[in-house]
Design an enzyme around this catalytic site. Structure first.
Site, short mmCIF file in Angstrom:
data_model
loop_
_atom_site.label_atom_id
_atom_site.label_comp_id
_atom_site.label_asym_id
_atom_site.label_seq_id
_atom_site.Cartn_x
_atom_site.Cartn_y
_atom_site.Cartn_z
CG HIS A 1 -2.00 -1.06 1.14
ND1 HIS A 1 -3.31 -0.78 0.82
CD2 HIS A 1 -1.95 -2.40 1.32
CE1 HIS A 1 -4.02 -1.90 0.82
NE2 HIS A 1 -3.22 -2.89 1.13
CG ASP B 1 0.46 9.21 0.80
OD1 ASP B 1 0.51 8.01 1.12
OD2 ASP B 1 -0.24 10.05 1.40
#
Length: 464
Positions: A157, A365
């Site tokens: 992730h 991110d």
């Protein structure tokens, strides 16, 4: 009991309720995978989140939950140590210096073994297993050794670093071989998959062919599967009476006449909170913005506060907020509303509906789902999104106002451009972003990964 579909994640999909029972955890991963696990007679392996919790396996809403207990030492060394003080910063471009300790690595290995053993116990012959995230990168190979009959997928992730950064990790070969135990390794962005394949060539001498590499008689595929959110659920929430009441309360508390900049983040050094607040403070100092016209609401959810780097970050952020409010505020009207607390999904939705500009500016991110949550909430096609170009979401939402979060001047440019944009321009941008998001929701993400992995037949998606 044995199950033909098993999800393996650091956390179980439930939280302990006030009455001692269990409630479903919020979040896109749970909303996407729990229905698949339930409909396929599946199981979920993970930690309850409570230190030393020895809860026995149990069923919840049609899914068999197999807890993996973590001792105080496990939490200190495996979770806060190896996972969040070594791997997390390194995989986020070493924004903060990673810390390397041998006892942390030993604990990471031991906990990963326990997860693999628990999974091997509950998986049926030929089952499909989907392992998630950086805390469990050794599990695929450990599980493969114990259960070669399984179809194993892994999804990361967070970003996967370039070879030069990954090579700094002690035990780097073990982590790579851990991931190579999977049949399919999924990433947020194509560049991350490329980094992984380049690393395999560098460390093992393997020869990738496109998005695959042959390893120990198997074919391992590395591919991007950008994660998303439950768009339909978010849209339904915007008409919830509790959300609308909270929105009215927010507007009354702020006076109703100021435009709102909003930041919603975990308090983490990767999220660019310091740079965002610095940019806003400079705009006030230069007179480009006025505190009685524009207010910044920064929600910083507490995170990993036993880790020294996070404690220091909190002190720096709160000191800067105090300086700006002291210098530019007035009685009853401060320029920065800083909230170091968690908020319910309904309260978050009300904030999204109230914000004129959502400022999502991480230094790095993998995806960033807050940006997508804001877009999904804006059924009115209002609002503007200022978005870091170093998020996975930037590739999917090019109609946001993209900025370099390391460049405070560029942050200022993006914020002012969003505030000055015409209503028609903002509507066009939001409409295009919402169209993309509705076509690429979390259900599509999960199904695309599982279709590529194979081994489990999925029911057709329910119409929305």
């Amino acid at each position: 009991m044995e199950y033909r579909f098993v999800v393996v994640a650091n956390r179980l999909p439930v939280d302990r309720a006030d009455d001692g029972g269990w409630t479903r955890s919020p979040g896109g991963l749970v909303s996407a995978l729990e229905p698949i696990a339930r409909n396929s007679g599946g199981a979920w392996v993970g930690w309850t989140g409570a230190v030393g919790d020895e809860t026995a396996p149990f069923d919840h809403d049609g899914v068999y939950l197999r807890p993996v207990p973590l001792s105080p030492e496990d939490v200190d060394r495996y979770y806060e140590g190896a996972s969040n003080s070594t791997i997390w910063p390194l995989f986020h471009d070493a924004v903060e210096q990673p810390v390397h300790k041998r006892d942390w690595r030993r604990s990471y290995d031991a906990v990963n073994r326990r997860f693999a053993e628990a999974t091997a116990e509950v998986a049926a012959e030929g089952a499909t297993v989907w392992i998630h995230d950086y805390q469990l990168m050794l599990v695929p190979a450990l599980l493969r050794a114990a259960r070669p009959d399984l179809r194993i997928g892994f999804f990361l992730h967070i970003p996967f670093p370039p070879v030069e950064l990954f090579m700094q990790l002690p035990g780097r070969g073990d982590l790579l071989r851990g991931l190579l135990g999977a049949d399919l390794v999924g990433f947020q962005r194509p560049l991350a998959a490329e980094n992984f394949l380049q690393l395999a060539a560098r460390l093992t001498g393997l020869h990738p062919d496109g998005e695959t590499v042959a390893y120990e008689g198997r074919t391992v595929t590395a591919r991007a599967f950008p994660i998303s959110i439950d768009v339909a659920g978010s849209e339904r929430m915007t008409s919830d009476p509790a959300v609308l009441r909270e929105r009215e309360r927010l507007q009354e508390d702020l006076g109703g006449d100021r435009r709102i900049l909003l930041g919603v983040d975990r308090l983490d050094y990767t999220k660019g909170i310091e740079q965002r607040i610095e940019a806003y403070g400079e705009l006030l100092a230069e007179g480009a913005l006025a505190a009685d016209e524009v207010v910044l609401i920064q929600l910083a959810t507490p995170s990993r506060m036993r880790v020294a780097q996070y404690q220091q970050l909190r002190e720096r952020v709160e000191r800067e907020v105090g300086r700006i409010n002291g210098e530019f505020g007035d009685v009853g009207r401060v320029p920065v509303h800083y909230l170091f607390q968690s908020r319910s999904p309904e309260e978050l939705q009300a904030l999204y509906l109230s914000a004129d500009v959502m400022v999502v500016t991480p230094l790095r991110d993998g995806m960033n789902l807050v940006a997508k949550e804001y877009v999904a909430a804006r059924q009115d096609e209002g609002g503007a999104l200022v978005l870091s170009e170093f998020t996975g979401a930037a590739a999917e939402l090019p109609d946001a106002f993209l900025v370099n979060p390391y460049d405070v001047d560029d942050l200022k440019r993006g914020i002012t451009a969003a505030l000055r944009a015409t209503p028609s321009d903002l509507r066009d941008r939001m409409r295009r972003m919402r169209t993309h998001l509705r076509e690429h929701d979390v259900d599509r993400w999960a199904r695309s990964f599982l279709d590529a992995l194979g081994g489990i037949k999925l029911d057709p998606p329910c119409p929305q």
